[in-house]
Design a protein around this motif. Structure first.
Motif, PDB file in Angstrom:
ATOM      1  N   LYS A   1       0.861  -1.183  -0.003  1.00 58.90           N
ATOM      2  CA  LYS A   1      -0.037  -0.100   0.231  1.00 58.90           C
ATOM      3  C   LYS A   1       0.901   1.246   0.025  1.00 58.90           C
ATOM      4  N   ILE A   2       0.178   2.495  -0.500  1.00 56.37           N
ATOM      5  CA  ILE A   2       0.905   3.575  -0.506  1.00 56.37           C
ATOM      6  C   ILE A   2       0.985   4.293   1.002  1.00 56.37           C
ATOM      7  N   VAL A   3       1.942   4.624   1.827  1.00 55.19           N
ATOM      8  CA  VAL A   3       1.761   5.142   2.936  1.00 55.19           C
ATOM      9  C   VAL A   3       1.709   6.693   2.692  1.00 55.19           C
ATOM     10  N   ASN A   4       2.510   7.317   1.822  1.00 61.92           N
ATOM     11  CA  ASN A   4       2.667   8.564   1.870  1.00 61.92           C
ATOM     12  C   ASN A   4       3.124   9.030   0.578  1.00 61.92           C
ATOM     13  N   VAL A   5       2.900  10.303   0.039  1.00 62.86           N
ATOM     14  CA  VAL A   5       3.348  10.663  -1.328  1.00 62.86           C
ATOM     15  C   VAL A   5       3.335  12.194  -1.210  1.00 62.86           C
ATOM     16  N   GLY A   6       4.691  12.943  -1.629  1.00 63.00           N
ATOM     17  CA  GLY A   6       4.756  14.292  -1.451  1.00 63.00           C
ATOM     18  C   GLY A   6       6.456  14.708  -1.651  1.00 63.00           C
ATOM     19  N   ALA A   7       6.258  16.056  -1.844  1.00 63.58           N
ATOM     20  CA  ALA A   7       7.590  16.414  -2.262  1.00 63.58           C
ATOM     21  C   ALA A   7       8.506  16.272  -1.154  1.00 63.58           C
ATOM     22  N   THR A   8       8.395  16.782   0.089  1.00 65.63           N
ATOM     23  CA  THR A   8       8.997  16.357   1.242  1.00 65.63           C
ATOM     24  C   THR A   8       8.238  15.618   2.332  1.00 65.63           C
ATOM     25  N   ILE A   9       8.588  14.538   2.570  1.00 69.19           N
ATOM     26  CA  ILE A   9       8.003  13.684   3.431  1.00 69.19           C
ATOM     27  C   ILE A   9       9.101  13.002   4.395  1.00 69.19           C
ATOM     28  N   SER A  10       8.969  12.789   5.606  1.00 74.28           N
ATOM     29  CA  SER A  10       9.828  12.329   6.574  1.00 74.28           C
ATOM     30  C   SER A  10       9.771  10.736   6.439  1.00 74.28           C
ATOM     31  N   LEU A  11      10.922  10.126   6.318  1.00 78.54           N
ATOM     32  CA  LEU A  11      10.983   8.710   5.977  1.00 78.54           C
ATOM     33  C   LEU A  11      11.382   7.858   7.258  1.00 78.54           C
ATOM     34  N   PRO A  12      10.621   6.856   7.679  1.00 76.58           N
ATOM     35  CA  PRO A  12      11.145   5.889   8.829  1.00 76.58           C
ATOM     36  C   PRO A  12      12.525   5.683   8.874  1.00 76.58           C
ATOM     37  N   SER A  13      12.979   5.240   9.852  1.00 78.22           N
ATOM     38  CA  SER A  13      14.382   4.589   9.736  1.00 78.22           C
ATOM     39  C   SER A  13      14.483   3.357   9.009  1.00 78.22           C
ATOM     40  N   ASN A  14      13.666   2.460   8.941  1.00 75.21           N
ATOM     41  CA  ASN A  14      13.617   1.242   8.463  1.00 75.21           C
ATOM     42  C   ASN A  14      13.130   1.346   6.888  1.00 75.21           C
TER      43      ASN A  14
ATOM     44  N   GLU B  24      -9.088   3.073  -3.623  1.00 75.50           N
ATOM     45  CA  GLU B  24      -7.849   1.688  -3.505  1.00 75.50           C
ATOM     46  C   GLU B  24      -7.061   1.631  -4.885  1.00 75.50           C
ATOM     47  N   ILE B  25      -7.510   2.037  -6.180  1.00 77.95           N
ATOM     48  CA  ILE B  25      -6.869   1.797  -7.244  1.00 77.95           C
ATOM     49  C   ILE B  25      -6.860   3.162  -8.222  1.00 77.95           C
ATOM     50  N   GLY B  26      -6.283   3.548  -8.945  1.00 80.06           N
ATOM     51  CA  GLY B  26      -6.448   4.409  -9.921  1.00 80.06           C
ATOM     52  C   GLY B  26      -5.319   5.778  -9.858  1.00 80.06           C
ATOM     53  N   THR B  27      -5.011   5.998  -8.461  1.00 86.84           N
ATOM     54  CA  THR B  27      -4.365   7.018  -8.101  1.00 86.84           C
ATOM     55  C   THR B  27      -3.292   6.672  -7.259  1.00 86.84           C
ATOM     56  N   LEU B  28      -2.460   7.618  -7.039  1.00 89.39           N
ATOM     57  CA  LEU B  28      -0.986   7.302  -5.961  1.00 89.39           C
ATOM     58  C   LEU B  28      -1.296   7.894  -4.572  1.00 89.39           C
ATOM     59  N   LYS B  29      -2.731   8.154  -4.248  1.00 84.72           N
ATOM     60  CA  LYS B  29      -2.704   8.670  -2.896  1.00 84.72           C
ATOM     61  C   LYS B  29      -2.747   7.690  -1.864  1.00 84.72           C
ATOM     62  N   ALA B  30      -2.291   8.277  -0.378  1.00 83.45           N
ATOM     63  CA  ALA B  30      -1.948   7.534   0.626  1.00 83.45           C
ATOM     64  C   ALA B  30      -3.191   6.732   0.806  1.00 83.45           C
ATOM     65  N   GLY B  31      -3.012   5.431   1.058  1.00 79.65           N
ATOM     66  CA  GLY B  31      -3.994   4.196   1.454  1.00 79.65           C
ATOM     67  C   GLY B  31      -4.220   3.414   0.367  1.00 79.65           C
ATOM     68  N   SER B  32      -3.884   3.955  -1.064  1.00 78.29           N
ATOM     69  CA  SER B  32      -4.276   3.114  -2.328  1.00 78.29           C
ATOM     70  C   SER B  32      -3.333   1.965  -2.534  1.00 78.29           C
ATOM     71  N   TYR B  33      -3.641   0.978  -3.220  1.00 79.43           N
ATOM     72  CA  TYR B  33      -2.571  -0.164  -3.456  1.00 79.43           C
ATOM     73  C   TYR B  33      -1.230   0.350  -4.149  1.00 79.43           C
ATOM     74  N   ALA B  34      -0.301  -0.188  -3.863  1.00 76.54           N
ATOM     75  CA  ALA B  34       1.033   0.416  -4.611  1.00 76.54           C
ATOM     76  C   ALA B  34       1.072  -0.275  -6.014  1.00 76.54           C
ATOM     77  N   ASN B  35       0.326   0.397  -7.006  1.00 77.02           N
ATOM     78  CA  ASN B  35       0.321  -0.037  -8.301  1.00 77.02           C
ATOM     79  C   ASN B  35       0.863   1.123  -9.009  1.00 77.02           C
ATOM     80  N   PHE B  36       2.040   1.035  -9.737  1.00 76.20           N
ATOM     81  CA  PHE B  36       2.305   2.142 -10.299  1.00 76.20           C
ATOM     82  C   PHE B  36       3.468   1.700 -11.289  1.00 76.20           C
ATOM     83  N   LEU B  37       3.619   2.738 -12.404  1.00 78.80           N
ATOM     84  CA  LEU B  37       4.631   2.484 -13.318  1.00 78.80           C
ATOM     85  C   LEU B  37       5.913   3.325 -13.154  1.00 78.80           C
TER      86      LEU B  37
END
Length: 996
Positions: free
Chosen positions: A63-76, A386-399
């Motif tokens: 799943k997509i957790v977050n998307v943006g220009a500047t987002i904080s990334l977890p350590s792992n 769930e599908i069709g965009t890359l917004k948070a919460g959607s499936y990680a389906n991307f090209l």
């Protein structure tokens, strides 16, 4: 060597790091990586309208957790740097049969009239209970093909039957099991006009039969849902259960889009409709359906027109379709019609991308194209979260791509589905595709490289010679082996070069004699013609714009660029055949205004009128054909011995060229009759030949209700090799009528009682006959059967309206007169089958002289163009007066059709349906110079000549464009001569759903 070893170690480490994410475990259970993965520095198309130039896409557990220009990334978090690359949502194909095998075709020769299943609906072709998951099997190979096209999710269903059951939403994740791949096992309900191949049940055998069956099915579903049926029906239960799912209807053509919507509107169902790519022909009508379309982009190839003789057989409509089809998506979008794109209908899915690019080159915006492949199908299925965009919460389906996904040069590297990457091409390999120039040993070479990332190949030219060459590309190193220019020897030059960047190759060349030379090849800059280097914002000159055939009404030869409009017309000094008590008026004027006959007389003036000199010419009322089979896509529903529930109005073909041809013969109105496959046929359509108008707009407003009955050889299947259906004899035909009218009487009494009743569309129509609200036009030949049907009618207290054909009418004319039935006959047809052996050419005159309302009909697309001449034969055979003979094809058929208050004669207040003839209207030399319907000129002999020249010019232009296509090396298709099928009483269409 050291460099390669280090690279190999890094690669092995990366495999170890991603092992659980990319590959299934030995147990077959997928152990997804629970760490975060961040794709950074990419141009991210979150949706078709939202783009992040330098963004980060953070995913975890598919799943997509977050998307943006500047987002904080977890350590792992594992980072993948996609600098210079783009990310798009994976595509969605909403209409497939992915993972399903075609059902086996039923065997056997004899027709089947009853259903083969118990506990289900009475018709085998209604299968809403069909569960797609019961036969679904994931197909890695086809999934991989879809990955290469950019698809990550498909909606699949079993494409068999009129009601086909549910669809399922499948993620194309090759590294998962079905518990993970199946996003939803019941997404949609699927319908079509096509019967199931798995059943031989005869009904329906026609397009109009399919429409009638759907209507009855919906009536039955409501009756069942209301608790009025004691016996369980698993089909109706499933239909009611599925009614809240998206309803997807496969129409496969513009005309059927409108037909499907017509059924849906009747039951307040808004279908999502699978089109056919020809919707641009009637864009306003398609828009009025308010339907979202699922749009195939199966554009036809250019025709191979090298053979001028064969090219002449090509219809303008087929040639236009090749030219116009790529513009269909653009035109739909410009008119605010929403659509999703699909691979459905493509012989090879590989052509999807080429056709998509062609649609974009034809004006479809890239944003709309992306919406049609992502957000629109997601919304239609109710899966936008769930599908069709890359917004948070959607499936990680991307090209992951090298750039703009709709650019021909863009490379698709990876297709991630549910967070699992499917590698299309190695994105860490430099893309060296392009045209290069280099000098070697005093020779100049032009090198073209293509497919470098996935399947490299090369082409080498020096001077005017193409040299054989082999290319290998690995780890940014290129090896070339090519023949020398000396054709007297078989010698080779070998090159090893490094792709230091994507624009040049640097290395060594080894000549045949062993000498080594430096090698340097640089990408050539394409020269732009001076006239193309002007201001980029300057619009192209008209001569540079691609030719697009005009869309006409209808969109074929002799169509109008604009629909013609009613005019105020004043004909001067004509000979007018009024068909009224005034008789034939010489040197008389006729004024047409507001679609009506305004004045008839001498010295008429009107300042606003268009004046037409009719000196020496004749004007009559428009010819009316009481019995025709033109302008219909379907004629017979022969699946049952009664098909009263079907109607020709459902299958009017507004593009039938015979409409125009009949106008050229002075015909203005026709009754399109059902065929004679069964004793009780279908309902008629009475239309005006308003060439260019839509099917519904051809039908008379407040049209009288008619139905076709039939007697004789056809209905008892005398000439059929499948003669197993009741009735098999003439006395059996009588029993069919007695049985059905008895049932209709009981049905009507129950309906009128106010008690609950199951709505039966067949009984509704037969009840209208009993209540004298619908009239019978009956196919007939033999006097005994003619007498029989009149007696049956009298027993149920109604009259037969018209006996058509009626070639033995002269034997029973007195009985017909007493019953009050009219006769519509042929002028001089006989001996074409056994039961017409007693036909005589005096038949019409004898019936007329007895006082029977008599008409001459055609039952034939060719004869209908010369009905004036057919009527004239009664002057010779029987001595009928010229005025009465003309009435055989004008006023009398109007009387038979209960339209004589509107048409059939020239009388003030009637519809201005008139014909201007060059000569006496019963003469073989007479030509219809103008055919006018309600004040609108639909045929003009002078304009016809202009149209012929325009058609010739347009076809020539299209032929030249097709020749250019072939000369460019593009694929073409052979010309296949098409013969127009003329429909008759016994024509069967076997439930086909072509694009018309």
């Amino acid at each position: 060597m050291m460099k390669r070893t280090v690279w190999l170690l890094i690669f092995m480490c990366s495999i170890s790091l991603f092992a659980q994410e990319y590959f299934p475990s030995n147990s077959g259970v997928i152990a997804n990586n629970t760490n975060y993965t961040a794709l950074i520095n990419a141009k991210i198309h979150v949706s078709p309208t939202t783009v992040i130039e330098k963004g980060t896409l953070l995913i975890k557990e598919g799943k997509i957790v977050n998307v943006g220009a500047t987002i904080s990334l977890p350590s792992n978090t594992t980072k993948i740097d996609l600098n210079g690359k783009s990310i798009y949502p994976s595509f969605i194909d909403i209409y497939t049969s992915y993972g399903l095998n075609k059902p086996k075709r039923a065997t056997g020769n004899l027709p089947q009239y009853e259903a083969s299943r118990s506990g289900f609906y009475w018709n085998d072709h209604i299968m809403p209970e069909q569960d797609v998951m019961a036969s679904f099997k994931y197909d890695d190979k086809i999934a991989s093909e879809m990955h290469k096209l950019g698809f990550g999710v498909v909606n699949t269903h079993m494409p068999d039957g009129i009601v086909r059951g549910t669809g399922a939403l499948i993620a194309l994740n090759n590294n998962a099991d079905n518990s993970m791949r199946v996003l939803d096992g019941e997404t949609s309900q699927h319908l079509s006009f096509n019967k199931s191949v798995a059943s031989r049940q005869s009904y329906p055998s026609s397009l109009m039969g399919s429409m009638a069956l759907l209507r009855q099915m919906y009536n039955d579903a409501k009756w069942y849902a209301d608790g009025n049926v004691d016996t369980r029906d698993l089909s109706l239960e499933a239909l009611n259960k599925n009614k809240n799912l998206p309803q997807i209807f496969e129409a496969n053509g513009r005309a059927n889009v409108l037909r499907a919507d017509k059924v849906g509107d009747q039951f307040n169902i808004q279908y999502i409709i699978v089109g056919g790519g020809d919707e641009y022909e009637r864009i306003n009508e398609v828009k009025s359906t308010n339907a979202t379309l699922i749009l195939p982009i199966d554009f036809r190839l250019a025709y191979d027109v090298d053979n001028a003789f064969l090219a002449k057989t090509l219809s303008l409509s087929d040639m236009r379709a090749w030219n116009q089809e790529p513009h269909n998506p653009r035109l739909l979008a410009e008119n605010g019609i929403s659509f999703a794109l699909t691979t459905h209908g493509l012989k090879s899915k590989k052509s999807f991308k080429d056709n998509l690019m062609k649609a974009i080159e034809s004006g479809l915006s890239k944003q709309t194209a992306l919406e049609a492949l992502t957000t629109v199908p997601a919304k239609l299925l109710g899966k936008s979260n769930e599908i069709g965009t890359l917004k948070a919460g959607s499936y990680a389906n991307f090209l992951i791509t090298s750039g703009d996904i709709f650019d021909k040069k863009t490379k698709l590297y990876e297709n991630w589905v549910q967070g699992t990457p499917h590698i299309i091409a190695n994105m860490n390999v430099k893309d060296i595709d392009g045209d290069y120039n280099f000098n070697l040993a005093g020779k100049v070479y032009d090198l073209t490289i293509s497919g470098s990332i996935s399947k490299p190949s090369a082409k080498l030219i020096s001077g005017d010679k193409e040299l054989g060459i082999k290319l290998n590309y690995s780890d940014d190193w290129v090896t070339l082996t090519f023949k020398t220019l000396d054709t007297t020897k078989t010698e080779y030059i070998r090159v090893v070069a490094s792709a230091t960047d994507s624009n040049s190759l640097n290395g060594k060349a080894t000549l045949p004699n062993g000498n080594e030379l430096s090698f340097y090849a640089k990408k050539a800059k394409k020269e732009v013609a001076q006239d193309k280097m002007d201001d980029k914002n300057t619009e192209s000159k008209p001569e540079d714009e691609p030719f697009i055939s005009p869309i006409t009404y209808p969109n074929l030869a002799y169509g109008f660029s604009e629909k013609p409009k009613s005019e105020t017309l004043l004909f001067k000094n004509a000979t007018i055949w009024t068909n009224e008590s005034d008789g034939v008026l010489k040197n008389t004027d006729l004024l047409i205004k507001d679609g009506k006959i305004a004045k008839v007389g001498k010295d008429i003036t009107d300042k606003r009128a268009k004046v037409i000199d009719a000196s020496g010419k004749h004007i009559t009322a428009g010819i009316i054909d009481e019995h025709s089979h033109i302008a219909a896509a379907s004629i017979n529903e022969g699946g049952h011995n009664s098909s009263a529930e079907v109607t020709i109005e459902d299958v009017i073909d507004d593009e039938d060229i015979d409409i125009y041809r009949n106008l050229a013969g002075g015909v203005t109105s026709i009754q399109i009759l059902h065929g004679s496959a069964n004793p009780i046929g279908g309902q008629s359509a009475i239309i005006k030949l308003k060439w260019g108008e839509s099917a519904d707009d051809l039908v008379y407003d407040k049209t009288p209700k008619f139905i076709k009955f039939a007697l004789g050889e056809n209905v008892k299947q005398s000439r059929s090799r499948f003669n197993v259906r009741f009735p098999q004899s003439r006395m059996g035909v009588e029993q069919v009528f007695m049985d059905y009218f008895s049932r209709a009487k009981a049905y009507d009494e129950l309906k009128k009682s106010g008690k609950p009743y199951r709505k039966d569309t067949e009984m509704e129509v037969l009840s209208e006959i009993l209540n004298k609200e619908r009239f019978i036009s009956c196919h007939s030949y033999v006097q005994s059967e003619i007498n029989m049907l009149m007696k049956v009618a009298e027993q149920f207290d109604f009259n037969i309206n018209t006996f058509t054909h009626i070639l033995e009418g002269y034997k029973v004319a007195d009985k017909m007169k007493a019953h009050g039935v009219g006769g519509s006959t042929f002028s001089d047809w006989w001996a074409y089958k056994y039961e017409v052996n007693d036909a005589i050419p005096y038949n019409a005159a004898i019936m007329h002289n007895v006082g029977v309302v008599t008409a001459i009909n055609s039952d034939d697309a060719e004869m209908s163009r010369r009905l004036n001449q057919e009527a004239a034969k009664s002057v010779k055979y029987g001595g009928v007066s010229e005025e009465d003979a003309l009435k055989f094809v004008t006023l009398n058929p109007a009387k038979l059709l209960h339209l004589d208050d509107r048409v059939g004669s020239i009388k003030v207040g009637k519809d201005a349906d008139v014909v201007l003839w060059s000569d006496h209207p019963l003469s073989i030399y007479a030509k219809a110079e103008k055919t006018i319907i309600e004040g609108t000129t639909y045929f003009d002999i002078d304009k016809d000549k202009q149209m012929r020249e325009a058609i010739k010019k347009e076809k020539s232009t299209l032929v030249n464009l097709m020749l250019k296509e072939k000369n460019k090396g593009l694929k073409t298709q052979p010309v296949k001569k098409k013969e127009k099928v003329l429909l008759h009483c016994d024509s069967m269409d076997f439930n086909t759903t072509e694009k018309k």
